[in-house]
Design a protein around this motif. Structure first.
Motif, PDB file in Angstrom:
ATOM      1  N   ALA A  73      44.325  71.609  72.777  1.00  0.00           N
ATOM      2  CA  ALA A  73      44.643  69.749  72.194  1.00  0.00           C
ATOM      3  C   ALA A  73      44.807  69.055  74.134  1.00  0.00           C
ATOM      4  CB  ALA A  73      46.365  70.117  72.332  1.00  0.00           C
ATOM      5  N   VAL A 124      36.979  62.130  69.691  1.00  0.00           N
ATOM      6  CA  VAL A 124      38.491  64.379  69.914  1.00  0.00           C
ATOM      7  C   VAL A 124      37.262  65.233  68.974  1.00  0.00           C
ATOM      8  CG1 VAL A 124      40.107  65.273  69.263  1.00  0.00           C
ATOM      9  CG2 VAL A 124      40.390  63.398  69.590  1.00  0.00           C
ATOM     10  N   ALA A 126      37.701  68.040  66.900  1.00  0.00           N
ATOM     11  CA  ALA A 126      39.151  69.283  66.414  1.00  0.00           C
ATOM     12  C   ALA A 126      39.048  70.027  64.943  1.00  0.00           C
ATOM     13  CB  ALA A 126      40.054  67.352  65.752  1.00  0.00           C
ATOM     14  N   GLY A 130      42.224  73.060  66.798  1.00  0.00           N
ATOM     15  CA  GLY A 130      42.666  72.138  67.957  1.00  0.00           C
ATOM     16  C   GLY A 130      43.416  70.781  66.906  1.00  0.00           C
ATOM     17  N   ALA A 131      43.562  70.704  65.697  1.00  0.00           N
ATOM     18  CA  ALA A 131      44.695  69.743  64.927  1.00  0.00           C
ATOM     19  C   ALA A 131      45.857  70.762  65.196  1.00  0.00           C
ATOM     20  CB  ALA A 131      43.706  69.878  63.429  1.00  0.00           C
ATOM     21  N   VAL A 135      45.892  68.149  68.625  1.00  0.00           N
ATOM     22  CA  VAL A 135      45.012  67.748  70.123  1.00  0.00           C
ATOM     23  C   VAL A 135      44.953  65.600  69.697  1.00  0.00           C
ATOM     24  CG1 VAL A 135      42.824  68.232  68.247  1.00  0.00           C
ATOM     25  CG2 VAL A 135      42.671  67.445  70.588  1.00  0.00           C
ATOM     26  N   LEU A 136      44.629  65.521  68.104  1.00  0.00           N
ATOM     27  CA  LEU A 136      45.068  64.376  67.873  1.00  0.00           C
ATOM     28  C   LEU A 136      45.908  63.289  68.025  1.00  0.00           C
ATOM     29  CD1 LEU A 136      43.073  65.011  63.963  1.00  0.00           C
ATOM     30  CD2 LEU A 136      42.750  63.969  65.802  1.00  0.00           C
ATOM     31  N   GLY A 203      43.310  66.906  58.485  1.00  0.00           N
ATOM     32  CA  GLY A 203      42.957  65.678  60.253  1.00  0.00           C
ATOM     33  C   GLY A 203      43.658  64.654  59.592  1.00  0.00           C
TER      34      GLY A 203
END
Length: 252
Positions: A73, A124, A126, A130-131, A135-136, A203
């Protein structure tokens, strides 16, 4: 061969693109526009492919930037072409013109973001990890740090693996439900004890819950459309030794 570049009216008039595999110099399993330096493809061929992308983005090759992606992230704020050197992260933001932010994917979500009025952009990589780890949201916060207004940010998810092709096990589902039981919405039953996970749907949910002004998916599946996209999962199922990486980029 001319490069094939998918764009979104939402991000116009900013120069951006989700590049397909068409129009590159690579051959074999990498056939097309493989931009992954971490692949087993020839270094000089990858450089040629990236130079073609830079030309399409109207920046010098050295201004087509990326990071060492690690499914995190972490977000890097880019102030100059060399300010990100060696960074291990999965997102970048900038308010500097003439710099193209790029990410590499092969089933994960490439997400391009912009607040054109504020002059702030983001890119990004993702995957599910990560999502899930944020990270978003971290990217949105970093864009705000450069002066963007969250409600004015538009986010577009590019080609990634679709739900019908993303089979996972029960432990995967359990990890999501441990975070939020409501995440059950993004899973449907597959064969036996398997489930099918809606990565782009997840997402979009995270982006909208975070308060972006607009979020969309281009609705291209990397697994299903072999002539256009590389896919890690498809390469595994085909017993191939490696796979190419798609590039997505945006600039002010």
């Amino acid at each position: 061969m001319t490069l094939e570049i998918l764009t979104s009216d939402t991000l116009s008039p900013l120069r951006h693109g989700f590049f397909t595999r068409r129009g590159g110099a690579s051959s074999g399993v990498y056939q097309g526009l493989n931009c992954g330096g971490g692949s087993g493809d020839q270094t000089e061929i990858v450089a040629i492919n990236r130079a073609r992308v830079a030309q399409a983005m109207e920046v010098p090759p050295g201004a087509l930037l990326g990071v060492h992606q690690v499914h995190s992230a972490e977000v890097v704020c880019v102030s100059s072409p060399d300010s990100h050197t060696g960074a291990r992260a999965d997102a970048m933001v900038t308010d500097q013109p003439g710099i193209a932010l790029s990410v590499l994917t092969a089933d994960c979500m490439p997400v391009l973001l912009a607040d054109p009025e504020a002059g702030v952009i983001g890119a990004v990589h993702a995957g599910w990890r990560g999502a899930l780890d944020g990270v978003l949201e971290a990217t949105l916060a970093a864009m705000e740090g450069l002066g963007a207004e969250r409600a004015e940010i538009s986010a577009v998810i590019g080609p990634c693996i679709s739900q019908r092709a993303y089979e996972v096990g029960p432990e995967f589902l359990e990890r999501f439900l441990a975070e939020d039981p409501g995440y059950n919405w993004f899973f449907i039953n597959g064969e036996g004890d398997r489930y099918l996970f809606d990565l782009p749907g997840f997402g979009l949910h995270r982006l909208r819950e975070a308060g972006v002004g607009h979020a969309e998916w281009t609705r291209h599946c990397t697994y299903a459309q072999a002539d256009q996209f590389y896919s890690y999962r498809r390469s595994v199922h085909a017993g191939e030794a490696d796979y190419g990486r798609l590039i997505s980029a945006i600039r002010l």
